[in-house]
Design an enzyme around this catalytic site. Sequence first.
Site, mmCIF file in Angstrom:
data_model
loop_
_atom_site.group_PDB
_atom_site.id
_atom_site.type_symbol
_atom_site.label_atom_id
_atom_site.label_comp_id
_atom_site.label_asym_id
_atom_site.label_seq_id
_atom_site.Cartn_x
_atom_site.Cartn_y
_atom_site.Cartn_z
ATOM 1 N N GLU A 1 0.886 -1.181 0.000
ATOM 2 C CA GLU A 1 0.000 0.000 0.000
ATOM 3 C C GLU A 1 0.910 1.212 0.000
ATOM 4 O O GLU A 1 1.451 1.595 1.041
ATOM 5 C CB GLU A 1 -0.885 0.002 1.256
ATOM 6 C CG GLU A 1 -1.893 -1.129 1.333
ATOM 7 C CD GLU A 1 -3.092 -0.912 0.427
ATOM 8 O OE1 GLU A 1 -3.066 -0.009 -0.431
ATOM 9 O OE2 GLU A 1 -4.057 -1.675 0.566
ATOM 10 N N CYS B 1 -2.516 9.052 2.360
ATOM 11 C CA CYS B 1 -2.312 8.510 1.014
ATOM 12 C C CYS B 1 -3.466 8.890 0.109
ATOM 13 O O CYS B 1 -3.303 9.028 -1.092
ATOM 14 C CB CYS B 1 -2.155 6.992 1.089
ATOM 15 S SG CYS B 1 -3.511 6.171 1.941
HETATM 16 P P1 NAD Z 1 8.295 4.953 4.817
HETATM 17 O O1 NAD Z 1 8.365 4.156 3.575
HETATM 18 O O2 NAD Z 1 9.377 5.908 5.091
HETATM 19 O O3 NAD Z 1 8.217 4.001 6.102
HETATM 20 C C1 NAD Z 1 7.192 3.051 6.250
HETATM 21 C C2 NAD Z 1 7.681 1.938 7.152
HETATM 22 O O4 NAD Z 1 8.703 1.206 6.493
HETATM 23 C C3 NAD Z 1 8.300 2.418 8.461
HETATM 24 O O5 NAD Z 1 7.881 1.568 9.484
HETATM 25 C C4 NAD Z 1 9.789 2.300 8.199
HETATM 26 O O6 NAD Z 1 10.562 2.145 9.360
HETATM 27 C C5 NAD Z 1 9.828 1.050 7.355
HETATM 28 N N1 NAD Z 1 11.016 0.884 6.514
HETATM 29 C C6 NAD Z 1 11.827 1.835 6.000
HETATM 30 N N2 NAD Z 1 12.786 1.258 5.234
HETATM 31 C C7 NAD Z 1 12.586 -0.073 5.260
HETATM 32 C C8 NAD Z 1 13.228 -1.191 4.648
HETATM 33 N N3 NAD Z 1 14.268 -1.065 3.850
HETATM 34 N N4 NAD Z 1 12.715 -2.417 4.880
HETATM 35 C C9 NAD Z 1 11.639 -2.585 5.655
HETATM 36 N N5 NAD Z 1 10.983 -1.563 6.271
HETATM 37 C C10 NAD Z 1 11.445 -0.319 6.069
HETATM 38 O O7 NAD Z 1 6.872 5.697 4.774
HETATM 39 P P2 NAD Z 1 6.294 6.744 5.825
HETATM 40 O O8 NAD Z 1 6.968 8.049 5.644
HETATM 41 O O9 NAD Z 1 6.249 6.135 7.175
HETATM 42 O O10 NAD Z 1 4.779 6.846 5.334
HETATM 43 C C11 NAD Z 1 4.334 7.748 4.380
HETATM 44 C C12 NAD Z 1 4.041 7.042 3.081
HETATM 45 O O11 NAD Z 1 3.105 6.000 3.304
HETATM 46 C C13 NAD Z 1 3.399 7.941 2.046
HETATM 47 O O12 NAD Z 1 3.984 7.731 0.800
HETATM 48 C C14 NAD Z 1 1.949 7.485 2.029
HETATM 49 O O13 NAD Z 1 1.266 7.737 0.834
HETATM 50 C C15 NAD Z 1 2.091 6.044 2.309
HETATM 51 N N6 NAD Z 1 0.850 5.508 2.848
HETATM 52 C C16 NAD Z 1 0.109 4.694 2.036
HETATM 53 C C17 NAD Z 1 -1.099 4.204 2.491
HETATM 54 C C18 NAD Z 1 -1.936 3.302 1.625
HETATM 55 O O14 NAD Z 1 -2.829 2.658 2.170
HETATM 56 N N7 NAD Z 1 -1.713 3.226 0.332
HETATM 57 C C19 NAD Z 1 -1.543 4.528 3.770
HETATM 58 C C20 NAD Z 1 -0.763 5.360 4.560
HETATM 59 C C21 NAD Z 1 0.443 5.836 4.089
#
Ligand code: NAD
Length: 534
Positions: free
Chosen positions: A249, A283
């Site tokens: 997502e 999102c």
């Molecule tokens: P992010 O990708 O920076 O982090 C998300 C999660 O991934 C965190 O828990 C982080 O610690 C972890 N992470 C980071 N690098 C990783 C790796 N290499 N391997 C495994 N895990 C890792 O995103 P964010 O800033 O926390 O969230 C914002 C983003 O999320 C926006 O782009 C938003 O659109 C998206 N989002 C999407 C939805 C949806 O349902 N489509 C919902 C909410 C947020």
Amino acid sequence: MAVTPQTLRAIETPTAQLIDSINPATGEVSARIEATPATALPDYFKRAREAQVSWKDWQARDRCRSLRSLRDAMFEGRDEIIEVVTREAGKPRVEAIFAELMLALDTAEFLSRRAPGWLRPQRVPHHNVAMKAKSGRLTFEPHGIVAIISPWNYPFSIPMGQAMAAVAGGNAVLLKPSELTPATGALVGDLFQRAKFPLNLVQVIQGGGDIGAALIEAGPDKVVFTGSVATGQRIAEVCARKLIPTVLELGGKDAMIVLSDADLDVASSAAVWGGFTNCGQACLSVERIYVQQNVAQKFVDLCVAKTKKLRLGPASDPDAEIGPMIRLRQVEKVEEQLREAVSRGATVLTGGKRREDLGANFLEPAVVTNVNHSMQLMRDETFGPVIAIQPFSTVDEAVALANDSPFGLSASVWTRDSRRGREIAARLRAGSVMVNDVGSYYGICEAPHGGSGASGWGRTHSRFGLLEMVQVKYTDVDRLPRTPKAWWYGYTKDLADSAERLVEGMFAGSWRRRLSSIAEKNGARGVIFRRDRI
Ligand code: NAD
């Protein structure tokens, strides 16, 4: 600094790394949570496997009944949930109640009622006459350990909803919440314990991207990731190498199409709320608005007037409608997009300025016009309080603009003509489209959530989200166990002729041809499968 059980545990373990839970409105550290060392992961997996072995044997209805206890635990703990979420994510109290607490409560209610039916074994009637003597059944088996990796923007409802679906499906969960919202993540795990789920069925792994990456390397049976496109790509690569199925997502760049017959007063309120809720850090945020030329000026004026009235402030102010952004770097990213758009000719009609009098992370919501698709503001996810408005002349143009994006999460169409709304919705590349509302489908438990393209793949929420948490297994029992099958060895010319006639009998263009080919052909008898077999 508040002393929490996590703080105490961390202090008792002097070598433990601590993660700060920071209030984005004030910059204060309100809790310190112990980070999970990568060396501890094998123990987490071992405990999860042990817990899952007995959990999977529970009847689905009993597993789902436990979700009612979870619902009750969340209801009892509602003040704490709201307090932790507002403090750590900075969102207004009203938004914490609707989009975090209520959504999670409703998901528990929904899954506890509906999931048992969807997980029940299903008979599979066979349409093919040749297969009528076989009895097929579908069963839904857990993957095993589901790793849930979640973001900070809806730090309670996203991981809680996904974890509920995972346990309903018979899995154990290893949840890695965002390092920006560790206290909320800890609370999710804690609530499963308060609801008396088996010990270690849902465990929380705390830390940043490095522990998230280690969690995936350790080989869970399924990964449900919600977050940015860049991280999603990295996770997809690792999971492809290890053949771990995923739900991704990712981001969005949602378009809103406003036709000239729309109620402009309602549509402009929707644009402002849809663009600025959670300070635009959603999102499903409305980021691009395409409005029909002849009503564009009126619509823009309404959006500007309504935006100017919004009250900024911390969640501790009950009247605040726009909270802080999560971190300063997020503010800077939005400012950078605005600067680039202005340098290419965009006009910021209101907002876009910092409100340092309130705190470092407060940014005024902005309405921007004179935009086009050469600008980052119209191409990349903004994830901040900005709505950009571009006029269009024809519906074809509006559809083309809305679809001109790598993202495909959701969209909305505004018109008094609901049939026309549906027709336009059908032409939009998005996982969901609302006609005359924005984003609220996310609160409809029956509605699947997910996108295509850069927005990822797979679904959460609804029956489809539940089915992501299980393996579909087909079992077939033959009703004629003493009869060898016609297609087994013992191949002869007769058998090939009969097989050909069977194909004609089943698929020829007319019933006459079908019947005649089965009955007789070139003087030969029809389909005969009697022969010497091996
Ligand atoms: P992010 O990708 O920076 O982090 C998300 C999660 O991934 C965190 O828990 C982080 O610690 C972890 N992470 C980071 N690098 C990783 C790796 N290499 N391997 C495994 N895990 C890792 O995103 P964010 O800033 O926390 O969230 C914002 C983003 O999320 C926006 O782009 C938003 O659109 C998206 N989002 C999407 C939805 C949806 O349902 N489509 C919902 C909410 C947020």
